[in-house]
Design a protein around this motif. Structure first.
Motif, PDB file in Angstrom:
ATOM      1  N   GLY A  72       0.797  -1.219   0.000  1.00 58.36           N
ATOM      2  CA  GLY A  72       0.000   0.000   0.000  1.00 58.36           C
ATOM      3  C   GLY A  72       0.827   1.266   0.000  1.00 58.36           C
ATOM      4  N   HIS A  73       2.116   1.146  -0.359  1.00 60.78           N
ATOM      5  CA  HIS A  73       3.017   2.293  -0.407  1.00 60.78           C
ATOM      6  C   HIS A  73       3.744   2.317  -1.751  1.00 60.78           C
ATOM      7  N   ALA A  74       4.379   3.439  -2.021  1.00 59.38           N
ATOM      8  CA  ALA A  74       5.180   3.584  -3.235  1.00 59.38           C
ATOM      9  C   ALA A  74       6.330   4.524  -2.952  1.00 59.38           C
ATOM     10  N   TYR A  75       7.390   4.377  -3.731  1.00 59.70           N
ATOM     11  CA  TYR A  75       8.478   5.340  -3.686  1.00 59.70           C
ATOM     12  C   TYR A  75       8.187   6.423  -4.717  1.00 59.70           C
ATOM     13  N   VAL A  76       8.288   7.674  -4.294  1.00 62.64           N
ATOM     14  CA  VAL A  76       8.143   8.807  -5.204  1.00 62.64           C
ATOM     15  C   VAL A  76       9.475   9.545  -5.221  1.00 62.64           C
ATOM     16  N   VAL A  77       9.993   9.762  -6.422  1.00 68.10           N
ATOM     17  CA  VAL A  77      11.330  10.340  -6.582  1.00 68.10           C
ATOM     18  C   VAL A  77      11.215  11.791  -7.040  1.00 68.10           C
ATOM     19  N   PHE A  78      11.969  12.662  -6.381  1.00 68.66           N
ATOM     20  CA  PHE A  78      12.024  14.080  -6.718  1.00 68.66           C
ATOM     21  C   PHE A  78      13.471  14.443  -7.047  1.00 68.66           C
ATOM     22  N   ARG A  79      13.627  15.443  -7.891  1.00 71.95           N
ATOM     23  CA  ARG A  79      14.965  15.967  -8.152  1.00 71.95           C
ATOM     24  C   ARG A  79      15.056  17.385  -7.597  1.00 71.95           C
ATOM     25  N   ILE A  80      16.061  17.629  -6.769  1.00 70.83           N
ATOM     26  CA  ILE A  80      16.363  18.974  -6.285  1.00 70.83           C
ATOM     27  C   ILE A  80      17.289  19.602  -7.315  1.00 70.83           C
ATOM     28  N   SER A  81      16.814  20.630  -8.004  1.00 71.35           N
ATOM     29  CA  SER A  81      17.619  21.219  -9.080  1.00 71.35           C
ATOM     30  C   SER A  81      18.571  22.281  -8.549  1.00 71.35           C
ATOM     31  N   THR A  82      18.029  23.324  -7.907  1.00 70.05           N
ATOM     32  CA  THR A  82      18.875  24.395  -7.380  1.00 70.05           C
ATOM     33  C   THR A  82      18.326  24.874  -6.041  1.00 70.05           C
ATOM     34  N   VAL A  83      19.173  25.567  -5.304  1.00 71.34           N
ATOM     35  CA  VAL A  83      18.756  26.284  -4.097  1.00 71.34           C
ATOM     36  C   VAL A  83      19.209  27.728  -4.253  1.00 71.34           C
ATOM     37  N   THR A  84      18.247  28.642  -4.173  1.00 73.15           N
ATOM     38  CA  THR A  84      18.523  30.071  -4.305  1.00 73.15           C
ATOM     39  C   THR A  84      18.517  30.703  -2.917  1.00 73.15           C
ATOM     40  N   ASN A  85      19.622  31.337  -2.560  1.00 75.53           N
ATOM     41  CA  ASN A  85      19.749  31.930  -1.225  1.00 75.53           C
ATOM     42  C   ASN A  85      20.207  33.381  -1.360  1.00 75.53           C
ATOM     43  N   THR A  86      19.411  34.163  -2.091  1.00 76.82           N
ATOM     44  CA  THR A  86      19.827  35.524  -2.445  1.00 76.82           C
ATOM     45  C   THR A  86      18.910  36.614  -1.902  1.00 76.82           C
ATOM     46  N   SER A  87      17.969  36.277  -1.016  1.00 73.71           N
ATOM     47  CA  SER A  87      17.089  37.319  -0.490  1.00 73.71           C
ATOM     48  C   SER A  87      17.877  38.266   0.414  1.00 73.71           C
ATOM     49  N   THR A  88      17.405  39.495   0.517  1.00 70.83           N
ATOM     50  CA  THR A  88      18.079  40.495   1.337  1.00 70.83           C
ATOM     51  C   THR A  88      18.129  40.042   2.793  1.00 70.83           C
ATOM     52  N   GLY A  89      19.314  40.082   3.383  1.00 68.60           N
ATOM     53  CA  GLY A  89      19.467  39.665   4.772  1.00 68.60           C
ATOM     54  C   GLY A  89      19.646  38.178   4.961  1.00 68.60           C
ATOM     55  N   ALA A  90      19.840  37.427   3.866  1.00 74.08           N
ATOM     56  CA  ALA A  90      19.973  35.973   3.963  1.00 74.08           C
ATOM     57  C   ALA A  90      21.230  35.584   4.730  1.00 74.08           C
ATOM     58  N   ALA A  91      21.150  34.439   5.416  1.00 76.18           N
ATOM     59  CA  ALA A  91      22.301  33.833   6.076  1.00 76.18           C
ATOM     60  C   ALA A  91      22.650  32.554   5.327  1.00 76.18           C
TER      61      ALA A  91
END
Length: 204
Positions: A72-91
């Motif tokens: 009753g379960h399945a594996y679902v696969v996702f791809r993480i393409s990019t991470v954007t960390n450019t907002s003002t005040g970002a750490a």
């Protein structure tokens, strides 16, 4: 009492059309809300850009054994393409795939860096994204979701469901936004063997 010139009392209330009263009332109510939003400033958050790739029933572990999804379960696969960390005040932002989950009941967390045959790379690994930068990942994360019910092919059902990832953000850290690039899609590829997903979605 003497009448005022023109026949009107000096303290008579000026008649204001009803629609103007409503407009003025709304302005008084909304102005503090707008001011509060402006004072708080822009949202400080890293954005994780991802896409759903497909559903599958199992895969080969590094030791050669077959890892099958629970009934009753399945594996679902996702791809993480990019991470954007450019907002003002970002750490600096630490991406750890174990904090990603599908918001179901109970939550479906990532179930390991499974070897799906990806050449560049096989799976997303923890990495720090420095403030003011955009990092390219193009790696996968796999979730085991409850779908279809007992006695059914979970992956066959899951291929027609759009799943959305969330991020478990520790208290006191900057926010995280999740951006799914193919959220309008309604069906995905289904394979019995998770490694074959690469045939449909080769890494860039």
């Amino acid at each position: 009492m003497a009448s005022h010139a023109g026949g009107e009392h000096p303290f008579a209330m000026t008649r204001i059309p009803l629609h103007r009263w409503i407009s003025a009332a709304l302005t008084m109510l909304l102005t503090p809300l707008v001011a509060a939003a402006t004072c708080d400033g822009p949202i400080v958050a890293a954005t994780i850009n991802y896409e759903q790739l497909g559903a599958c029933n199992g895969f080969k572990r590094p030791d050669g054994a077959t890892q099958a999804a629970k009934p009753g379960h399945a594996y679902v696969v996702f791809r993480i393409s990019t991470v954007t960390n450019t907002s003002t005040g970002a750490a600096d932002f630490s991406l750890d795939p174990v904090r990603l989950f599908v918001n179901s009941d109970p939550r479906a967390y990532g179930v390991g860096t499974y070897p799906l045959g990806w050449r560049r790379p096989r799976a997303v690994e923890p990495r720090v994204v420095r403030a003011g930068t955009v990092e390219t990942f193009n790696g996968t994360v796999t979730m085991e979701v409850s779908e279809g019910g007992a006695g059914t092919d979970g992956a066959a059902a899951a291929q027609n469901v759009s799943y959305f990832l969330s991020h478990e953000t520790p208290a006191g850290t900057q926010g995280v936004l999740m951006a799914k690039s193919n959220s309008a899609q309604t069906s995905w590829n289904y394979t019995n063997d998770c490694a074959k997903i690469e045939e449909f979605y080769p890494n860039p």
